[in-house]
Design a protein around this motif. Structure first.
Motif, PDB file in Angstrom:
ATOM      1  N   PRO A 235       0.815  -1.222   0.000  1.00  0.00           N
ATOM      2  CA  PRO A 235       0.000   0.000   0.000  1.00  0.00           C
ATOM      3  C   PRO A 235       0.848   1.271   0.000  1.00  0.00           C
ATOM      4  O   PRO A 235       0.466   2.274  -0.609  1.00  0.00           O
ATOM      5  N   ASP A 236       1.995   1.239   0.675  1.00  0.00           N
ATOM      6  CA  ASP A 236       2.840   2.436   0.719  1.00  0.00           C
ATOM      7  C   ASP A 236       3.357   2.805  -0.669  1.00  0.00           C
ATOM      8  O   ASP A 236       3.491   3.994  -1.005  1.00  0.00           O
ATOM      9  N   VAL A 237       3.669   1.807  -1.489  1.00  0.00           N
ATOM     10  CA  VAL A 237       4.099   2.080  -2.864  1.00  0.00           C
ATOM     11  C   VAL A 237       2.958   2.705  -3.656  1.00  0.00           C
ATOM     12  O   VAL A 237       3.167   3.669  -4.419  1.00  0.00           O
TER      13      VAL A 237
ATOM     14  N   THR B 148       8.531  -4.796 -11.092  1.00  0.00           N
ATOM     15  CA  THR B 148       9.784  -5.169 -10.428  1.00  0.00           C
ATOM     16  C   THR B 148      10.525  -3.959  -9.870  1.00  0.00           C
ATOM     17  O   THR B 148      11.098  -4.020  -8.768  1.00  0.00           O
ATOM     18  N   LEU B 149      10.537  -2.856 -10.592  1.00  0.00           N
ATOM     19  CA  LEU B 149      11.344  -1.694 -10.201  1.00  0.00           C
ATOM     20  C   LEU B 149      11.041  -1.238  -8.784  1.00  0.00           C
ATOM     21  O   LEU B 149      11.949  -0.852  -8.035  1.00  0.00           O
TER      22      LEU B 149
ATOM     23  N   ALA C  79      12.010   2.101  -0.758  1.00  0.00           N
ATOM     24  CA  ALA C  79      11.848   1.955   0.687  1.00  0.00           C
ATOM     25  C   ALA C  79      10.406   1.637   1.048  1.00  0.00           C
ATOM     26  O   ALA C  79      10.133   0.899   2.008  1.00  0.00           O
ATOM     27  N   GLU C  80       9.477   2.179   0.258  1.00  0.00           N
ATOM     28  CA  GLU C  80       8.052   1.978   0.548  1.00  0.00           C
ATOM     29  C   GLU C  80       7.597   0.532   0.362  1.00  0.00           C
ATOM     30  O   GLU C  80       6.518   0.145   0.802  1.00  0.00           O
TER      31      GLU C  80
ATOM     32  N   THR D  29      13.625   5.393  -3.441  1.00  0.00           N
ATOM     33  CA  THR D  29      12.240   5.679  -3.064  1.00  0.00           C
ATOM     34  C   THR D  29      11.392   5.764  -4.327  1.00  0.00           C
ATOM     35  O   THR D  29      11.916   5.958  -5.433  1.00  0.00           O
ATOM     36  N   VAL D  30      10.100   5.651  -4.167  1.00  0.00           N
ATOM     37  CA  VAL D  30       9.206   5.765  -5.313  1.00  0.00           C
ATOM     38  C   VAL D  30       9.308   7.144  -5.949  1.00  0.00           C
ATOM     39  O   VAL D  30       9.348   7.277  -7.178  1.00  0.00           O
TER      40      VAL D  30
END
Length: 365
Positions: free
Chosen positions: A26-28, A242-243, A248-249, A340-341
């Motif tokens: 969910p964070d991503v 995959t990326l 971190a998320e 990070t995203v």
């Protein structure tokens, strides 16, 4: 000069960039939305009772930003089943082989309950997942393995945008006949369950089959130049999975993150050892053991998950550097450090702008 902007499907879904991100985290999904992409939350590994509260929390954090949900609905699973009854059907030779692997690798049983230790895929499970998804505020519903006519009809009736992941023109024609709004042409380069046709060969065929309906390119995509190439092939965007494992998320276990950073495209392979269906993963000693002479053929879904699901959970729980693996595509080449995203999205956009600019410079005035 910014060149990468919204395509027709972006305008339909209300996002800035034609970058679609699949993730179980969910964070991503929230971070992708905040960075101008479209996040698609994979719920194939969630227990039914956890889906509604998980969705509610994601929607609270998104505060109205659009997102999608992805389900995996393979045919051929039992109508109803519990993991104990499925385990009772496992062939003795397979049980002995996996017991031998646990002994050889010193892999202890997991201590934490989860999907792979308590659940098994069944029609009853799928029905519960579907009901929760249809009750959600997700703007789009995507289906990976398997496509259900009733789900497409009900999702469209609920005002949701429907997307089907396909690995061949035959699958595309079937999905189009059911009225899906868009297709994801997922090439063999992709992580997870995938087909035999490479991305660059598949995308043009699916664009032609779609006859004007939006297509997203997927499979091995990890750079902005590949996003630009997807547009050049007629797709309206790129679908990446995959990326985000490097972000971190995603909360990727340290040993798995190190494996992905060190991996090259050739360190992934398609195997049935994970789920019983062809699935591209990043290899490990556990996966290699299934490729060696004398290893039994993996069992069909859902038997293979019942056979090895607890071991998959254990290697993640204990962060076993030698054994840990995950579904991952040939785009692992683009993972070279923790990130990070937001940083990944900024890089993808900048790379795509540069690639599109280079193409413009090649064209005659």
């Amino acid at each position: 000069m910014a060149r990468l902007g919204p395509t027709a499907i972006c305008r339909e879904l209300g996002v800035r960039y034609p970058i679609f991100g699949f993730s179980h985290s969910p964070d991503v999904i929230v971070a992708l939305a905040e960075a101008g992409g479209f996040g698609v939350l994979g719920l194939a590994r969630e227990m039914p009772q956890d889906i509604a509260p998980l969705i509610a929390e994601v929607e609270r954090r998104l505060a109205g930003k659009p997102y999608g949900i992805d389900l995996m609905l393979p045919a051929g699973v039992p109508k109803q089943a519990d993991i104990a009854s499925v385990r009772a059907q496992l062939p003795d030779a397979h049980v002995e082989f996996v017991a031998g692997l646990r002994s050889r690798f010193g892999l202890d049983a997991p201590t934490r309950p989860g999907f792979f230790t308590t659940q098994v895929r069944s029609e009853a499970l799928f029905e519960a997942q579907i009901e929760a998804v249809l009750a959600s505020g997700a703007r789009a519903v995507a289906t990976a393995i398997g496509i259900r006519p009733e789900l497409i009809a009900r999702a469209r009736a609920a005002g949701k945008y429907t997307i089907s992941l396909v690995g061949s023109p035959r699958h595309a024609h079937k999905a189009l006949a059911l009225g899906v709004d868009a297709l994801v042409a997922q090439g063999a380069d992709a992580g997870g369950h995938t087909g035999p046709i490479g991305t660059f060969s598949l995308v043009p065929q699916i664009v032609a089959a779609a006859a004007g309906r939006p297509v997203l390119a997927a499979g091995g995509i990890g750079t902005g130049a590949q996003v630009a190439a997807s547009l050049a092939m007629g797709a309206q965007g790129a679908w990446l999975g995959t990326l985000w494992l490097a972000a971190a998320e995603n909360h990727t276990p340290p040993a798995l993150l190190s494996r992905l950073i060190d991996a090259h495209s050739e360190d992934t392979l398609i195997t049935r050892a994970h789920s019983g269906k062809p699935c591209r993963v990043v290899r490990s000693a556990w996966i290699d053991a299934w490729q060696q002479a004398g290893a039994p053929e993996p069992l069909p879904m859902p038997l293979q998950q019942a056979l090895t699901g607890a071991d998959f959970s254990a290697m993640h729980e204990y962060d076993r550097a030698d054994l840990i693996y995950e579904a991952a595509g040939q785009s692992v080449f683009a993972i070279d450090a923790p990130t990070t995203v937001a940083a990944q999205m900024a890089t993808l956009v900048a790379q795509a702008d540069a690639a599109l600019g280079a193409l413009e410079a090649m064209l005659p005035a």
